[in-house]
Design a protein around this motif. Sequence first.
Motif, PDB file in Angstrom:
ATOM      1  N   THR A 273      -1.514  -0.279 -26.270  1.00  0.00           N
ATOM      2  CA  THR A 273      -0.540  -0.957 -27.126  1.00  0.00           C
ATOM      3  C   THR A 273      -0.617  -0.376 -28.522  1.00  0.00           C
ATOM      4  OG1 THR A 273      -0.763  -3.015 -25.862  1.00  0.00           O
ATOM      5  CG2 THR A 273       0.215  -3.178 -28.059  1.00  0.00           C
ATOM      6  N   ASP A 274       0.542  -0.068 -29.063  1.00  0.00           N
ATOM      7  CA  ASP A 274       0.634   0.429 -30.443  1.00  0.00           C
ATOM      8  C   ASP A 274       0.796  -0.766 -31.382  1.00  0.00           C
ATOM      9  OD1 ASP A 274       1.431   1.641 -32.884  1.00  0.00           O
ATOM     10  OD2 ASP A 274       3.531   1.512 -32.245  1.00  0.00           O
ATOM     11  N   ARG A 275      -0.122  -0.922 -32.342  1.00  0.00           N
ATOM     12  CA  ARG A 275      -0.067  -2.052 -33.264  1.00  0.00           C
ATOM     13  C   ARG A 275       0.081  -1.582 -34.706  1.00  0.00           C
ATOM     14  NH1 ARG A 275      -1.498  -6.973 -32.496  1.00  0.00           N
ATOM     15  NH2 ARG A 275      -0.112  -7.143 -34.302  1.00  0.00           N
ATOM     16  N   THR A 276       0.890  -0.556 -34.924  1.00  0.00           N
ATOM     17  CA  THR A 276       1.101  -0.086 -36.290  1.00  0.00           C
ATOM     18  C   THR A 276       2.004  -1.024 -37.080  1.00  0.00           C
ATOM     19  OG1 THR A 276       2.841   1.364 -35.414  1.00  0.00           O
ATOM     20  CG2 THR A 276       0.674   2.334 -35.791  1.00  0.00           C
ATOM     21  N   ARG A 277       2.629  -1.989 -36.398  1.00  0.00           N
ATOM     22  CA  ARG A 277       3.361  -3.046 -37.087  1.00  0.00           C
ATOM     23  C   ARG A 277       2.713  -4.387 -36.783  1.00  0.00           C
ATOM     24  NH1 ARG A 277       9.835  -2.626 -37.275  1.00  0.00           N
ATOM     25  NH2 ARG A 277       9.392  -4.713 -38.066  1.00  0.00           N
ATOM     26  N   ARG A 278       2.578  -5.230 -37.796  1.00  0.00           N
ATOM     27  CA  ARG A 278       1.905  -6.508 -37.620  1.00  0.00           C
ATOM     28  C   ARG A 278       2.687  -7.474 -36.740  1.00  0.00           C
ATOM     29  NH1 ARG A 278      -0.591  -8.552 -43.398  1.00  0.00           N
ATOM     30  NH2 ARG A 278      -2.150  -6.897 -43.666  1.00  0.00           N
ATOM     31  N   ASP A 279       4.011  -7.333 -36.726  1.00  0.00           N
ATOM     32  CA  ASP A 279       4.837  -8.337 -36.066  1.00  0.00           C
ATOM     33  C   ASP A 279       5.143  -8.025 -34.609  1.00  0.00           C
ATOM     34  OD1 ASP A 279       6.435  -6.160 -36.624  1.00  0.00           O
ATOM     35  OD2 ASP A 279       8.205  -7.352 -37.150  1.00  0.00           O
ATOM     36  N   GLU A 322       5.099 -14.414 -33.180  1.00  0.00           N
ATOM     37  CA  GLU A 322       5.623 -15.537 -33.942  1.00  0.00           C
ATOM     38  C   GLU A 322       4.501 -16.114 -34.811  1.00  0.00           C
ATOM     39  OE1 GLU A 322       7.286 -17.597 -35.927  1.00  0.00           O
ATOM     40  OE2 GLU A 322       8.838 -17.448 -34.364  1.00  0.00           O
ATOM     41  N   PRO A 323       4.497 -15.827 -36.119  1.00  0.00           N
ATOM     42  CA  PRO A 323       3.427 -16.317 -36.998  1.00  0.00           C
ATOM     43  C   PRO A 323       3.307 -17.835 -37.013  1.00  0.00           C
ATOM     44  CG  PRO A 323       4.719 -14.606 -38.094  1.00  0.00           C
ATOM     45  CD  PRO A 323       5.456 -14.955 -36.838  1.00  0.00           C
ATOM     46  N   ALA A 324       4.409 -18.541 -36.738  1.00  0.00           N
ATOM     47  CA  ALA A 324       4.365 -20.006 -36.763  1.00  0.00           C
ATOM     48  C   ALA A 324       3.632 -20.584 -35.553  1.00  0.00           C
ATOM     49  CB  ALA A 324       5.785 -20.570 -36.831  1.00  0.00           C
ATOM     50  N   PHE A 325       3.466 -19.772 -34.494  1.00  0.00           N
ATOM     51  CA  PHE A 325       2.746 -20.218 -33.306  1.00  0.00           C
ATOM     52  C   PHE A 325       1.375 -19.553 -33.302  1.00  0.00           C
ATOM     53  CE2 PHE A 325       6.982 -20.517 -30.736  1.00  0.00           C
ATOM     54  CZ  PHE A 325       7.418 -21.513 -31.598  1.00  0.00           C
ATOM     55  N   GLN A 326       0.349 -20.307 -33.605  1.00  0.00           N
ATOM     56  CA  GLN A 326      -0.996 -19.752 -33.711  1.00  0.00           C
ATOM     57  C   GLN A 326      -1.832 -20.106 -32.483  1.00  0.00           C
ATOM     58  OE1 GLN A 326      -2.605 -17.889 -36.421  1.00  0.00           O
ATOM     59  NE2 GLN A 326      -0.426 -17.511 -36.871  1.00  0.00           N
ATOM     60  N   ASN A 329      -6.216 -18.487 -33.917  1.00  0.00           N
ATOM     61  CA  ASN A 329      -6.009 -17.916 -35.261  1.00  0.00           C
ATOM     62  C   ASN A 329      -5.241 -16.603 -35.250  1.00  0.00           C
ATOM     63  OD1 ASN A 329      -7.505 -20.034 -36.585  1.00  0.00           O
ATOM     64  ND2 ASN A 329      -9.393 -19.016 -35.898  1.00  0.00           N
ATOM     65  N   GLU A 330      -4.466 -16.384 -34.209  1.00  0.00           N
ATOM     66  CA  GLU A 330      -3.616 -15.200 -34.122  1.00  0.00           C
ATOM     67  C   GLU A 330      -2.196 -15.636 -33.738  1.00  0.00           C
ATOM     68  OE1 GLU A 330      -4.164 -12.059 -34.747  1.00  0.00           O
ATOM     69  OE2 GLU A 330      -6.329 -12.117 -35.096  1.00  0.00           O
ATOM     70  N   PRO A 331      -1.183 -14.896 -34.213  1.00  0.00           N
ATOM     71  CA  PRO A 331       0.188 -15.227 -33.812  1.00  0.00           C
ATOM     72  C   PRO A 331       0.383 -15.038 -32.307  1.00  0.00           C
ATOM     73  CG  PRO A 331       0.174 -13.744 -35.701  1.00  0.00           C
ATOM     74  CD  PRO A 331      -1.217 -13.772 -35.175  1.00  0.00           C
ATOM     75  N   ALA A 332       1.133 -15.952 -31.703  1.00  0.00           N
ATOM     76  CA  ALA A 332       1.446 -15.850 -30.282  1.00  0.00           C
ATOM     77  C   ALA A 332       2.604 -14.884 -30.061  1.00  0.00           C
ATOM     78  CB  ALA A 332       1.803 -17.229 -29.728  1.00  0.00           C
TER      79      ALA A 332
END
Length: 439
Positions: A273-279, A322-326, A329-332
């Motif tokens: 998985t490429d995670r160069t973007r946080r979202d 989705e930052p609002a869904f944790q 302690n990580e976004p879902a």
Amino acid sequence: MAIDLCNKSPAGLAERDPGSWEHAVDEPALLEDLGSEQRDALNFAYRTTLSNVDPRFVAGDPAAWSSDFGYALDKVAIRLDNRPNDVLRAQALNHPDPVLREQALFEYADRDHSDAIELLVQAARQDSNRELRWDALWAIEKLGGPEAITALRKFLADDDPEIAEWAKLFISELQTGDPAFDARTGRHTPGRTFDETIYLLIHCDLYVRLDDSNQHWGKISLSPQGLARIYGQAHACPNVATREKQLVIAKTISGLHADGSPHCDNYLFRGFTDRTRRDRGNFFFESLVPRTFFKSGHADDPSQGVRQANIGFARYGTWHLEPAFQVHNEPAIRYVRGRFQGWGYLNLARIAGKPLEEVLTPGNGVLSTLHDPEVGPMTNAFILGTFKGKLNDWDGDGVIDLNSRDVYSTVDGEIDSDQDGVPDEPGLTCCDYRTQALI
């Protein structure tokens, strides 16, 4: 998947009037009327959109844009579903079985008729089956263009929040390449095997080799519910701690076992998985699982013999956080989309001349491999398509459910019928046909 190619071939783009974008936007504005920040945003959106352009329509090395096997087959394959168009339209709206209504809709859309979007809108408005409604919206997105955006906007205020959010998501993808969501809150249920159980919509084409000459090909286009009936309803099941390197696709086929229990068929996928973007994360995963291959072409039917083989499958795409869904302690992951491909076996003698009601039955098609001396020569279908999965509110309480779906798998893909995290039998990833009677 071929629906995605409708209206997008060079000939189709040259001959078809794509419609005016002014009908797809509320208030058209001139570039000179925009402020500097708006122009910067527009330029950014334009550059983002360029990254989503189909490489087949970009000048360059044909090895990069003209080597898609499915694209090549789609141009030459004959349709194995030969129902007349008027029959398809009638069955799309009136067949008593929602799966067959949806199958007629997707077949009609794949034929790229000028009134396809109109038919899909009608079905999405009036049908009583919730899944058919959002699958019809997906087919509208696949056809694309200004007409699709105009059609999807009709569902933004739908009484069903899931229909409204799917419409919002599809419109955003068509306009920007990225999904958009509503503002509902989410709920994670602790103590379950998986942090998320994402219900997948899967649309695929089966390209079937009709003889040994490699000159004759047939095509079956399966709608999401049609595919789920034959091969099983799939859930993507990631855990936050391991989702970047592995996940389980848990499938269940309803109606295959005589006792009414679900037929469980789990696949452990691994990859990068490429995670160069946080979202988001861009992934390429593969699965290789031991399976009983049924030479009859029907799952759990050993009447023509069986063979133990290792079945491979590939899936690749992007998940959006989705930052609002944790969760821990990580976004879902709120949404996932991508493509998949693999091999299969269709017993053409078994389906020849049969009405669709007798073809779209549980287990009436099996996955296959080319790397086995017995199974390889029988393999006659190239399977590829697209998938999408979004977190939904399944109980209607207004809160989105992250992991409430029942999936019968351990974190390693083993069968876990009571969902306690412990395998029923270590190493068993698919129901054993010898202990289950075929209906």
